[in-house]
Design a protein around this motif. Structure first.
Motif, PDB file in Angstrom:
ATOM      1  N   GLY A  95       7.783 -17.052  -4.174  1.00  0.00           N
ATOM      2  CA  GLY A  95       7.003 -15.992  -3.526  1.00  0.00           C
ATOM      3  C   GLY A  95       5.511 -16.084  -3.791  1.00  0.00           C
ATOM      4  O   GLY A  95       4.718 -15.371  -3.181  1.00  0.00           O
ATOM      5  N   HIS A  96       5.121 -17.044  -4.680  1.00  0.00           N
ATOM      6  CA  HIS A  96       3.679 -17.158  -5.001  1.00  0.00           C
ATOM      7  C   HIS A  96       2.879 -17.574  -3.782  1.00  0.00           C
ATOM      8  O   HIS A  96       3.334 -18.351  -2.945  1.00  0.00           O
ATOM      9  N   GLY A  97       1.666 -17.073  -3.716  1.00  0.00           N
ATOM     10  CA  GLY A  97       0.724 -17.475  -2.654  1.00  0.00           C
ATOM     11  C   GLY A  97      -0.428 -16.479  -2.668  1.00  0.00           C
ATOM     12  O   GLY A  97      -0.217 -15.286  -2.891  1.00  0.00           O
ATOM     13  N   LEU A  98      -1.646 -16.993  -2.502  1.00  0.00           N
ATOM     14  CA  LEU A  98      -2.827 -16.115  -2.517  1.00  0.00           C
ATOM     15  C   LEU A  98      -3.275 -15.840  -1.094  1.00  0.00           C
ATOM     16  O   LEU A  98      -3.070 -16.646  -0.187  1.00  0.00           O
ATOM     17  N   SER A  99      -3.857 -14.679  -0.912  1.00  0.00           N
ATOM     18  CA  SER A  99      -4.486 -14.355   0.371  1.00  0.00           C
ATOM     19  C   SER A  99      -5.814 -13.695   0.071  1.00  0.00           C
ATOM     20  O   SER A  99      -6.004 -13.131  -1.018  1.00  0.00           O
ATOM     21  N   ARG A 100      -6.738 -13.753   1.012  1.00  0.00           N
ATOM     22  CA  ARG A 100      -8.057 -13.175   0.755  1.00  0.00           C
ATOM     23  C   ARG A 100      -8.006 -11.654   0.805  1.00  0.00           C
ATOM     24  O   ARG A 100      -8.781 -10.976   0.161  1.00  0.00           O
ATOM     25  N   ALA A 101      -7.066 -11.105   1.541  1.00  0.00           N
ATOM     26  CA  ALA A 101      -6.921  -9.631   1.522  1.00  0.00           C
ATOM     27  C   ALA A 101      -6.453  -9.246   0.121  1.00  0.00           C
ATOM     28  O   ALA A 101      -5.685  -9.955  -0.505  1.00  0.00           O
ATOM     29  N   SER A 102      -6.977  -8.091  -0.368  1.00  0.00           N
ATOM     30  CA  SER A 102      -6.622  -7.694  -1.734  1.00  0.00           C
ATOM     31  C   SER A 102      -5.588  -6.571  -1.661  1.00  0.00           C
ATOM     32  O   SER A 102      -5.923  -5.382  -1.676  1.00  0.00           O
ATOM     33  N   ALA A 103      -4.317  -6.983  -1.557  1.00  0.00           N
ATOM     34  CA  ALA A 103      -3.256  -5.984  -1.359  1.00  0.00           C
ATOM     35  C   ALA A 103      -2.802  -5.405  -2.693  1.00  0.00           C
ATOM     36  O   ALA A 103      -2.751  -6.110  -3.700  1.00  0.00           O
ATOM     37  N   GLN A 104      -2.539  -4.117  -2.699  1.00  0.00           N
ATOM     38  CA  GLN A 104      -2.004  -3.441  -3.883  1.00  0.00           C
ATOM     39  C   GLN A 104      -0.816  -2.588  -3.447  1.00  0.00           C
ATOM     40  O   GLN A 104      -0.890  -1.938  -2.398  1.00  0.00           O
ATOM     41  N   LEU A 105       0.253  -2.567  -4.264  1.00  0.00           N
ATOM     42  CA  LEU A 105       1.379  -1.677  -3.962  1.00  0.00           C
ATOM     43  C   LEU A 105       1.107  -0.329  -4.621  1.00  0.00           C
ATOM     44  O   LEU A 105       0.760  -0.278  -5.799  1.00  0.00           O
ATOM     45  N   ARG A 106       1.270   0.736  -3.888  1.00  0.00           N
ATOM     46  CA  ARG A 106       0.915   2.046  -4.410  1.00  0.00           C
ATOM     47  C   ARG A 106       2.145   2.904  -4.715  1.00  0.00           C
ATOM     48  O   ARG A 106       2.150   3.717  -5.634  1.00  0.00           O
TER      49      ARG A 106
ATOM     50  N   VAL B  36       7.791   1.235   0.890  1.00  0.00           N
ATOM     51  CA  VAL B  36       6.731   0.774  -0.008  1.00  0.00           C
ATOM     52  C   VAL B  36       5.389   1.107   0.640  1.00  0.00           C
ATOM     53  O   VAL B  36       5.157   0.751   1.800  1.00  0.00           O
ATOM     54  N   ASP B  37       4.524   1.787  -0.099  1.00  0.00           N
ATOM     55  CA  ASP B  37       3.153   2.039   0.385  1.00  0.00           C
ATOM     56  C   ASP B  37       2.249   0.950  -0.182  1.00  0.00           C
ATOM     57  O   ASP B  37       2.319   0.654  -1.386  1.00  0.00           O
ATOM     58  N   LEU B  38       1.422   0.373   0.686  1.00  0.00           N
ATOM     59  CA  LEU B  38       0.475  -0.624   0.184  1.00  0.00           C
ATOM     60  C   LEU B  38      -0.880  -0.426   0.831  1.00  0.00           C
ATOM     61  O   LEU B  38      -0.993   0.194   1.884  1.00  0.00           O
ATOM     62  N   VAL B  39      -1.894  -0.927   0.134  1.00  0.00           N
ATOM     63  CA  VAL B  39      -3.272  -0.804   0.652  1.00  0.00           C
ATOM     64  C   VAL B  39      -3.933  -2.174   0.560  1.00  0.00           C
ATOM     65  O   VAL B  39      -3.544  -3.021  -0.246  1.00  0.00           O
TER      66      VAL B  39
ATOM     67  N   LYS C 166      -0.683   1.049   4.512  1.00  0.00           N
ATOM     68  CA  LYS C 166       0.530   0.924   5.327  1.00  0.00           C
ATOM     69  C   LYS C 166       1.756   1.319   4.521  1.00  0.00           C
ATOM     70  O   LYS C 166       1.728   1.260   3.278  1.00  0.00           O
ATOM     71  N   THR C 167       2.814   1.679   5.227  1.00  0.00           N
ATOM     72  CA  THR C 167       4.124   1.882   4.594  1.00  0.00           C
ATOM     73  C   THR C 167       5.095   0.887   5.209  1.00  0.00           C
ATOM     74  O   THR C 167       5.185   0.798   6.437  1.00  0.00           O
TER      75      THR C 167
END
Ligand code: GLC
Length: 707
Positions: free
Chosen positions: A579-590, A609-612, A655-656
């Motif tokens: 599942g590893h992989g980087l993206s430029r978007a900085s996603a966080q699970l809330r 799951v809520d994420l930002v 997003k959810t």
């Protein structure tokens, strides 16, 4: 699930009743096309066999003219039965997509189906009506070259991949315009070959068979797969081509598979080498008794079955059942009565757009410690390394009817995307490389495997960077200038020294026809790298097999405690986790929530799951939902994947995501290997990889839920 007419329509039954034994055996015989520089042809041997009704299918033929010629011959022969035209369209036909191991990392079932639909449309336009794909062998050993052909280490992913690919290849129903019949292969546990050595014996436990290797094939049958191909290997001493227990008891009697079983290449006569058949007659009898319907280039049925019948080793009923299954498939494909109609191919622009999107969605940014990406347009970029110009490496093994002239190399694509690119002749020459990088602001170093180093008969005892590339890589990385390493490969390459020395590494896998453009789009920032690893990346060969779904043991590894499951000379952690992989978007699970209603009547459970995206850079991320069964009657894997999906993210997006965890996630195979549900606590874990577990919650499966 596409409906299948009952086996044996009246037309097919009438046809069978009118056939002689040699004509029946002809329907059970697959011959091979002859390869020529400008494409495959029908050779004299195949031509005579088809004219004489002694061959009902052909391997490796494509092209409107060549196929029309072969089908016309078959139509003019006795009974006028059309041919199955089988070809290995695994990841594209003329427009090649990323290899399956790469595409699995997109965790995008819609994309998986779309690329299969495209491959089928291009193949059907070339007269192919049966593909030997998808390959559904779960694999956890990068020494095995065929890992590239499947969807990686995880059974849940492999099941989702199977369902998407079967529907993608076959369309709404068998015979759907622009579709091909699909073959689920290689049944079963081929990925468990001993020591990663191709064709070797495999001896998984009954539990591993049932929990890991069989589920993707059961899913393929459920999705309506037209055919199944047994693996070359023996499983616990029973060669799959003669394995009654798995081919009849499980595949046909338990899963009710009504389709056709096609042997692998000359696998029936190989039963002699396996030591279970004394001669071709014996081998043919064993295969037919096990339920193998078509003999792929083994000449065993044609030459062995007449005597097997005479000697009473098999009876005509078995032959008739096999022929009826083949005729039923042909009837569904329109090969019994309808005239040959080849659809037009999809527009090239559409094919290339889909292949580009798939390539971008499959590439994995493994590292970018010094934030070199995206590259600056005003930078003077040196593109070096032995694979910088290797277009065949981009399309990898099993590249079907690839047109190399339609593939731009990485160097060519970067030269088109950036104004100042220096691309010396691709080579291993260290001095030439150092000269090139001294005058550049940044270097793109293209390394990895060639297409020949991956796929069938390509096991590697030391699956690292090819030895002749290490000196170049070390010299370039030691030069102290900014370097982006681009890796082409069909398996995790064990190269800890490379990942220590390189600050930015883009894993391109074998990305396909549009792979060069995809590399350029990701390095330029036009696309965000969104692929993830569908397979754990080892630090050392000695760790193999290494995968996230192992059982915890009574002494789970603890670096601080010598008396736990660990090594003296190597961490137990992988180089990169599943599942590893980087993206430029900085996603966080809330937040992680369980549906208030809890388990549904069907045993499924919804989680949210809520994420930002905290950055002002749009992109995407992939969210994984793992499950831990805390206490059960058998030791359960430390982590089980039961949900995964990519999520596009705008800048500062919130997003959810909703995941429906199916009932089977909460059941297990008891000590007797019977499926059962047990009351107890489950921990649900949401994260960005098997090593990046962010949020946890618990759910109780109560006795009332089981009522
Ligand atoms: C090969 C492979 C199989 C392929 C078949 C036809 O040996 O094992 O995956 O479909 O032959 O090419």
């Amino acid at each position: 699930m596409p409906r299948r007419p009952a086996a044996g329509s009246p037309a097919a039954r009438r046809l069978l009743a009118s056939m002689t034994l040699p004509e029946k055996l002809g329907q059970l015989t697959m011959v091979g096309a002859d390869w020529h520089a400008d494409g495959p042809r029908l050779g004299p041997v195949a031509r005579r066999a088809i004219e004489g009704g002694r061959a009902g299918s052909i391997l490796g033929l494509w092209g409107r003219e060549a196929v029309t010629d072969a089908q016309s011959l078959a139509r003019e022969a006795q009974h006028g039965i059309g041919l199955l035209i089988g070809f290995d369209v695994l990841h594209g036909h003329r427009t090649i997509g990323p290899v399956p191991l790469a595409e699995a990392g997109a965790f995008d079932p819609e994309l998986w189906a779309e690329t299969a639909r495209l491959a089928a449309a291009e193949a059907a336009a070339d007269g192919v009506n049966l593909t030997f794909a998808p390959m559904l062998d779960v694999a956890r050993d990068p020494r095995w070259g065929r890992m590239v052909e499947g969807s990686g280490e995880d059974p849940w992913t492999a099941r989702a991949f199977a369902a998407a690919k079967i529907v993608g290849f076959q369309g709404q129903r068998l015979g759907w315009p622009g579709s091909v019949a699909a073959t689920a292969k290689h049944f079963v546990a081929y990925g468990a070959v001993r020591a990663g050595r191709d064709y070797a014996s495999a001896d998984p436990s009954e539990r591993e068979l049932a929990e890991v290797y069989l589920p993707p094939f059961e899913e393929a049958v459920r999705a309506g797969a037209a055919a199944v191909m047994p693996a070359f290997i023996d499983v616990a001493g029973l060669p799959m081509t003669a394995n009654k227990k798995l081919l009849r008891t499980i595949l046909r009697d338990t899963w009710h598979f009504k389709g056709v079983i096609i042997s692998d290449y000359k696998a029936i006569p190989e039963l002699i080498a396996h030591g279970v058949a004394s001669d071709l007659v014996d081998a043919a009898a064993l295969a037919l008794q096990a339920g193998v319907d078509i003999d792929m280039l083994g000449e065993a049925y044609e030459r062995g079955l007449p005597e097997a019948i005479e000697r009473g080793l098999v009876d005509m009923a078995l032959v008739d059942q096999a022929v009826m299954r083949v005729l039923s498939l042909k009837e569904q494909l329109g090969l019994l009565a309808e005239p040959l109609r080849l659809p037009s191919p999809p527009p090239a622009s559409e094919s290339r757009e889909i292949a580009l999107r798939a390539a971008c969605g499959s590439m994995v940014l493994l590292k970018d410690d010094t934030r070199l990406l995206p590259l600056r347009a005003d930078h003077r970029i040196a593109v070096i390394g032995p694979l910088a110009d290797d277009r065949l490496a981009l399309t990898g093994p099993w590249a079907a009817a690839v047109r190399p002239d339609e593939t731009a190399s990485i160097a060519q694509a970067l030269s088109s995307a950036f104004p100042n690119v220096v691309a010396p002749p691709a080579s291993h020459d260290v001095e030439a490389a150092l000269t090139a990088i001294r005058t550049a602001d940044l270097t793109v170093l293209c390394l990895g495997e060639t297409a020949e180093m991956s796929g069938e008969a390509a096991s590697r005892a030391d699956p690292g960077l090819p030895a002749d590339q290490r000196a170049l890589a070390e010299a370039v990385l030691a030069a102290g200038r900014p370097v982006v390493v681009v890796i082409l490969c069909g398996r995790p390459l064990v190269a800890p020294w490379l990942f220590d020395a390189a600050s930015t590494v883009l894993l391109a896998w074998f990305p396909g026809t549009m792979g060069g453009e995809a590399v350029a789009r990701i390095l330029s920032g036009a696309e965000d790298a969104s692929g993830r690893l569908a397979v754990t990346w080892p630090r050392a060969v000695g760790q193999i097999p290494i995968f996230f779904g192992d059982r915890p043991s009574g002494r789970p590894s603890d670096p601080a405690d010598r008396m736990t499951s660990r090594y003296l000379d190597c961490p137990v952690s992988p180089q990169f986790a599943f599942g590893h992989g980087l993206s430029r978007a900085s996603a966080q699970l809330r937040a992680l929530r369980i549906a208030p209603e809890g388990f549904r009547a069907d045993g499924a459970l919804r989680v949210e799951v809520d994420l930002v995206n905290e950055s002002d850079i749009p992109g995407s991320t992939t969210v994984f939902i793992f499950l831990r069964d805390l206490v059960a009657s058998v030791a359960r894997p430390a982590l089980m994947l039961c949900g995964a999906r990519r999520c596009p993210l705008e800048r500062h997006d919130r997003k959810t995501m909703v995941f429906e965890l199916e009932a089977s996630c909460f059941s297990l195979l008891g000590a007797d290997l019977a499926r059962r549900r047990e009351p107890g606590e489950f921990e649900i874990v949401a994260g960005f990889s098997a090593a990046e577990l962010c949020l946890r919650t618990q759910v109780t499966l109560s006795p009332e839920d089981l009522a």
